[in-house]
Write a protein that holds these residues in place. Structure first.
Motif, PDB file in Angstrom:
ATOM      1  N   HIS A 172      -4.830   4.512  -0.078  1.00  0.00           N
ATOM      2  CA  HIS A 172      -3.693   4.360  -1.080  1.00  0.00           C
ATOM      3  C   HIS A 172      -4.276   3.472  -2.285  1.00  0.00           C
ATOM      4  O   HIS A 172      -3.858   3.577  -3.343  1.00  0.00           O
ATOM      5  CB  HIS A 172      -2.596   3.634  -0.527  1.00  0.00           C
ATOM      6  N   ASN A 173      -5.253   2.463  -1.867  1.00  0.00           N
ATOM      7  CA  ASN A 173      -5.513   1.515  -3.136  1.00  0.00           C
ATOM      8  C   ASN A 173      -6.909   2.190  -3.584  1.00  0.00           C
ATOM      9  O   ASN A 173      -7.106   1.913  -4.516  1.00  0.00           O
ATOM     10  CB  ASN A 173      -6.147   0.214  -2.289  1.00  0.00           C
ATOM     11  N   TYR A 210       0.972  -1.041  -0.128  1.00  0.00           N
ATOM     12  CA  TYR A 210      -0.092  -0.104  -0.010  1.00  0.00           C
ATOM     13  C   TYR A 210       0.927   1.335   0.073  1.00  0.00           C
ATOM     14  O   TYR A 210       0.401   2.192  -0.011  1.00  0.00           O
ATOM     15  CB  TYR A 210      -1.042   0.092   1.228  1.00  0.00           C
ATOM     16  N   ASN A 232      -4.979  -5.351  -7.771  1.00  0.00           N
ATOM     17  CA  ASN A 232      -5.629  -4.772  -8.679  1.00  0.00           C
ATOM     18  C   ASN A 232      -6.877  -4.152  -8.132  1.00  0.00           C
ATOM     19  O   ASN A 232      -7.796  -4.767  -7.549  1.00  0.00           O
ATOM     20  CB  ASN A 232      -6.259  -5.591 -10.025  1.00  0.00           C
ATOM     21  N   PHE A 233      -7.089  -2.905  -8.508  1.00  0.00           N
ATOM     22  CA  PHE A 233      -8.125  -2.155  -7.943  1.00  0.00           C
ATOM     23  C   PHE A 233      -9.572  -2.703  -8.114  1.00  0.00           C
ATOM     24  O   PHE A 233     -10.345  -2.917  -7.252  1.00  0.00           O
ATOM     25  CB  PHE A 233      -8.343  -0.848  -8.628  1.00  0.00           C
ATOM     26  N   GLN A 263       2.596   3.618  -8.734  1.00  0.00           N
ATOM     27  CA  GLN A 263       1.733   2.553  -9.343  1.00  0.00           C
ATOM     28  C   GLN A 263       0.448   3.048  -9.985  1.00  0.00           C
ATOM     29  O   GLN A 263      -0.443   3.195  -9.015  1.00  0.00           O
ATOM     30  CB  GLN A 263       1.527   1.529  -8.247  1.00  0.00           C
ATOM     31  N   PRO A 264       0.378   3.292 -11.180  1.00  0.00           N
ATOM     32  CA  PRO A 264      -0.570   3.939 -11.739  1.00  0.00           C
ATOM     33  C   PRO A 264      -2.169   2.950 -11.653  1.00  0.00           C
ATOM     34  O   PRO A 264      -2.167   1.886 -11.571  1.00  0.00           O
ATOM     35  CB  PRO A 264      -0.455   4.236 -13.110  1.00  0.00           C
ATOM     36  N   GLN A 265      -3.189   3.901 -11.588  1.00  0.00           N
ATOM     37  CA  GLN A 265      -4.445   2.883 -11.828  1.00  0.00           C
ATOM     38  C   GLN A 265      -5.289   4.084 -12.699  1.00  0.00           C
ATOM     39  O   GLN A 265      -6.208   4.825 -12.078  1.00  0.00           O
ATOM     40  CB  GLN A 265      -5.131   3.042 -10.289  1.00  0.00           C
ATOM     41  N   TRP A 266      -4.936   3.848 -13.807  1.00  0.00           N
ATOM     42  CA  TRP A 266      -5.419   4.688 -14.714  1.00  0.00           C
ATOM     43  C   TRP A 266      -6.798   4.603 -15.094  1.00  0.00           C
ATOM     44  O   TRP A 266      -7.846   5.575 -15.243  1.00  0.00           O
ATOM     45  CB  TRP A 266      -4.604   4.764 -16.110  1.00  0.00           C
ATOM     46  N   TRP A 308      -9.038   6.924  -6.041  1.00  0.00           N
ATOM     47  CA  TRP A 308      -9.843   7.388  -7.133  1.00  0.00           C
ATOM     48  C   TRP A 308     -11.218   7.032  -6.972  1.00  0.00           C
ATOM     49  O   TRP A 308     -12.148   7.635  -7.617  1.00  0.00           O
ATOM     50  CB  TRP A 308      -9.337   6.978  -8.216  1.00  0.00           C
ATOM     51  N   SER A 364      -1.317   6.332  -6.485  1.00  0.00           N
ATOM     52  CA  SER A 364      -1.744   5.537  -8.058  1.00  0.00           C
ATOM     53  C   SER A 364      -1.857   6.655  -9.093  1.00  0.00           C
ATOM     54  O   SER A 364      -2.723   6.421 -10.210  1.00  0.00           O
ATOM     55  CB  SER A 364      -3.068   5.014  -7.484  1.00  0.00           C
TER      56      SER A 364
END
Lengths: 343, 500
Positions: free
Chosen positions: B95-96, A8, B166-167, A311-314, B99, A12
């Motif tokens: 953090h996870n 964590y 993975n989100f 660590q991208p979460q596009w 968005w 992102s």
């Protein structure tokens, strides 16, 4: 398997993007909050002649609950971003002053209801309404003071570590009052200045409101200028670092724009005043951000957000952007429906 | 363990619940109420029912005051309280899912703007445009539920995320859909129950009768969604979690059982007052129905929170912020090296970060009564074998020396006299007390991990004495019997009576 659990310790989206979003949303939050706090101070202490009849006072009092809604709503995003990037110092400071921190939302809720109480009153502006507004203002002063104390402490890990070692009950507040007193008062004076601008803006067709707003704008500008300088000198060693970096230019530009905004206000150039005020406001928020970075980098924590892995979460980020645009469109559309029919 | 610990004499569970439960009541009502208002307004305008429109205007004022002010601020309050009670877990979530939360925030902006415009719009807007704003409100509010539901359910059932990080694996986790529809049912039910409460103040009339029926249908429609989705929810929770709850955790199971009774009672009262005697709906009856609804929801939330024990994020982080991925580090180096911000007292630091999240010394889930009259060796054994105790506690992965430091810290604060002196007991009664204090946490007679049959079949005073003497060797987590001779004798006496 145990050692391969997801980490964590990452952000992102690129740090610059998070920082931009943080600064933009924080600026919007401050503007709404300043409208409310500054507006409250001026409505209460503005010495409006013929208060019973002055429609600008009523306009403000009616608008306060909605501005409170805007303040709360716009405050959520910067709180989220600050917790994302500066979780460690911010949580540590808030846990150290836990009770004061937790009271923020309760006090804000109380103030909110008092604003509604005043807005729903039929008599403008009666004793009961005045009492409600004073209570709401006291609540906001409390909130702003605890915010200043806590965020200032978060920039000084040595302070919260020492404070925590002596008391873990959450009943202690940042004892280094000189490290944030001027900052807090500077922000309050700034709020009154912005409040003065909104009085001018909403009362531009009302000569008396214009004069009162302008008077507060100038007075608060002078006070906040003196307090800002005092705050700068209270920064001591940090001031030298600010002088060496881009912050000093941003600060100088912001001050110059503030001076210009006063000048333009007296010339009744509202559009120019608002642009100068907004840009100088953003500049101040950026300087505040830089001061935090300098403090944290030089602290025992040696915290530098640039070191947080990326660590991208596009996919979800794009969904956020789409939803953001849709939200703005929906709000715009609703205002069009609402005001279209009002006209 | 990266953060200071807020050592407040109120249980963390109580603090969390006092804000979170109130918030979920209000926030679900805010969603269901939005749907109720816009549907009811559409029907009223279609039928040109001015009486109903006037009632809806009244409702929407309260609705704005409750949802926009109370709902929004208690929502902020949840942010504040989770950051204080478990900053480590909050950091993991942010953090996870930053968005996800940011997306929810966009819905929130829309929702707040819509609710204010909807309320003020009664005065001058056309029916069509007013209803459009109402629908925008509901869509945004439900969208907000959709997003936050993914994050909340992730904590109980992170699903594939544990492997992939993975989100979307975490967001669309095994309990996502069942909970989403369950909560939607709750929203609808609460809207019906609240409206019923407001309506109960009206004078008996044909209008009241028709509205009581209308509101009862809302409440029952909510229940019709709740009952099957609750069943669905329970069955998509991994069986290891539900089995453990049934075996070791009385709290969530009691809450679940209570929630069933509530559902039955609400359904019955809605049918009686909604369809049989609607004219006689009194304020008290409506209030009882409303309180039953809130009681049901409170029990559900309590069950949902407590079933996650011992984790705060299943298989990832324990309730006391001990990280599963750091097990080897803890076992090798101990907890102290991981506690970043210290009080200067090692025993206290270890106690705060290992135990204090769930236990206070004398208040919520108190430790003093549990350890009064015991000794350091016993307390240390309990710490080391915490994961075996009834209640599903996190394991202690620190060193044995650290367990000893925790034991010293607790022992200093408990009543150090022997059990006979503290409670003024002797003989069998003292034995029962000794059993309760020293044995019952792992071996409940007729309950959890009951060993009485194996222990007592053919047992004699001598054999029981021998078993007590070698208790510490029977299993790695089993404490040696360290009570005094009087307690030992009394315990044997008691066990023999149990045998009989």
């Amino acid at each position: 398997m145990l050692l391969t659990l997801p980490s964590y310790d990452f952000i992102s989206a690129p740090l610059w993007l998070v920082t931009v979003l943080h600064i933009v949303t924080l600026t919007l939050h401050f503007l709404a909050m300043n409208f409310m706090v500054g507006g409250l101070a001026i409505v209460l202490f503005g010495c409006f002649k013929n208060k019973q009849a002055n429609p600008i006072v009523e306009k403000f009092i009616r608008a306060f609950p909605s501005m409170m809604a805007a303040t709360v709503t716009l405050g959520i995003a910067p709180l989220l971003f600050v917790q994302l990037v500066y979780a460690k110092p911010v949580y540590a400071a808030s846990v150290t002053s836990a009770w004061f921190w937790l009271m923020i939302f309760m006090v804000a809720m109380g103030s909110y209801y008092f604003l509604y109480g005043a807005a729903f009153s039929k008599k403008f502006i009666g004793i009961k309404q005045r009492v409600y507004l004073i209570i709401a203002l006291i609540g906001f002063v409390y909130v702003s003071f605890v915010y200043s104390a806590t965020f200032s402490m978060s920039e000084h890990p040595d302070v919260y570590q020492a404070l925590y070692a002596s008391n873990q009950t959450g009943l202690v507040l940042n004892p280094n009052i000189m490290s944030y007193l001027f900052r807090w008062m500077h922000m309050l004076a700034g709020a009154v200045m912005v409040g003065g601008f909104f009085v001018v803006l909403l009362g531009r067709d009302n000569e008396q409101a214009f004069i009162v707003g302008r008077r507060f704008y100038l007075g608060a500008f002078l006070v906040s200028f003196v307090l800002g300088i005092a705050y700068l000198f209270a920064l001591k060693d940090i001031l030298r670092l600010i002088m060496r970096g881009p912050a000093i230019w941003i600060l100088t530009g912001s001050i110059a724009l503030s001076v210009l905004s006063v000048f333009w206000l007296y010339k009744r150039k509202i559009v120019l005043t608002s642009i100068a005020l907004l840009v100088s406001f953003v500049g101040m928020v950026v300087v505040r951000h830089i001061v935090r970075l300098i403090y944290l980098k030089g602290s025992a924590l040696a915290f530098d957000p640039a070191q947080i892995p990326f660590q991208p979460q596009w996919s979800i980020f794009i969904i956020f952007l789409v939803c953001f645009v849709l939200a703005l469109a929906a709000v715009g559309y609703m205002f069009k429906l609402f005001y279209g029919e009002q006209k | 363990m990266n953060y200071p610990f807020w050592n407040v004499d109120i249980g963390y569970g109580v603090l969390m619940a006092s804000i979170a439960v109130i918030h979920v009541f209000v926030s679900h009502f805010a969603i269901g109420g939005g749907l109720y208002l816009v549907v009811a307004e559409t029907l009223a305008r279609r039928n040109q029912d001015d009486e109903k429109l006037n009632l809806l205007k009244k409702l929407s004022k309260f609705f704005v005051l409750v949802s926009v002010v109370f709902g929004a601020l208690t929502g902020v309050g949840i942010w504040f309280i989770i950051g204080l009670l478990n900053p480590g877990a909050t950091e993991v979530l942010i953090h996870n899912y930053v968005w996800g939360w940011a997306t929810e925030w966009t819905m929130f902006i829309t929702e707040i703007a819509a609710s204010i415009l909807y309320y003020y719009g009664w005065k001058h807007m056309s029916g069509r445009n007013h209803i459009i704003i109402g629908w925008i409100y509901f869509i945004a509010a439900w969208g907000s539920l959709f997003v936050i539901n993914g994050i909340i359910t992730f904590m109980l059932t992170p699903g594939e995320w544990i492997q992939t990080g993975n989100f979307w694996d975490g967001f669309f986790n095994p309990t996502f859909w069942s909970t989403l529809w369950l909560r939607t049912g709750v929203c609808i039910m609460l809207a019906g129950l609240y409206s019923l409460l407001v309506l109960s103040r009206e004078k008996a009339s044909d209008f009241k009768v028709s509205m009581v029926r209308f509101n009862a249908i809302w409440g029952l429609a909510g229940l019709l969604i709740i009952v099957p989705t609750m069943y669905w929810y329970w069955h998509v929770i991994p069986q290891t979690i539900t089995d453990t709850a049934l075996k070791m955790m009385p709290t969530p199971i009691k809450s679940l059982t209570a929630s069933f009774w509530n559902v039955g009672a609400i359904a019955l009262l809605l049918i009686v007052f909604g369809f049989i005697i609607p004219r006689r709906l009194h304020f008290i009856a409506a209030l009882v129905i409303m309180l039953l609804g809130l009681s049901w929801f409170g029990h559900f939330e309590w069950m949902r929170e407590s079933i996650r024990k011992p984790y705060v994020i299943t298989d990832y982080m324990y309730g006391n912020a001990v990280e599963v991925s750091k097990k080897d580090v803890y076992k090798k180096q101990g907890y102290l090296s991981e506690i970043k911000i210290r009080t200067g007292d090692d025993g206290k630091d270890l106690f705060l970060h290992s135990c204090r999240t769930c236990h206070t010394l004398d208040g919520y889930k108190p430790l003093k009564p549990a350890f009064n009259g015991t000794d350091k060796a016993f307390i240390k054994s309990i710490v080391l074998g915490a994961h075996k105790l009834k209640g599903n506690m996190p394991p202690f992965w620190g060193t044995k020396k650290e367990a000893g430091l925790i034991a010293d810290h607790i022992y200093k604060q408990v009543d150090q006299r022997d059990l006979a002196t503290i409670y003024g007991l002797s003989g069998q009664a003292l034995g029962a007390k000794v059993y309760e204090v020293r044995c019952n946490r792992c071996h409940e007679i007729g309950g959890y991990n009951d060993k009485s049959e194996a222990l007592l079949t053919g047992a004699t005073e001598e054999s029981l004495g021998m078993i007590l003497d070698m208790a510490g060797e029977l299993a790695p987590e089993m404490p040696a019997f360290t009570g005094n001779a009087q307690e030992k004798k009394a315990l044997i006496e008691y066990l023999l009576t149990v045998k009989e």
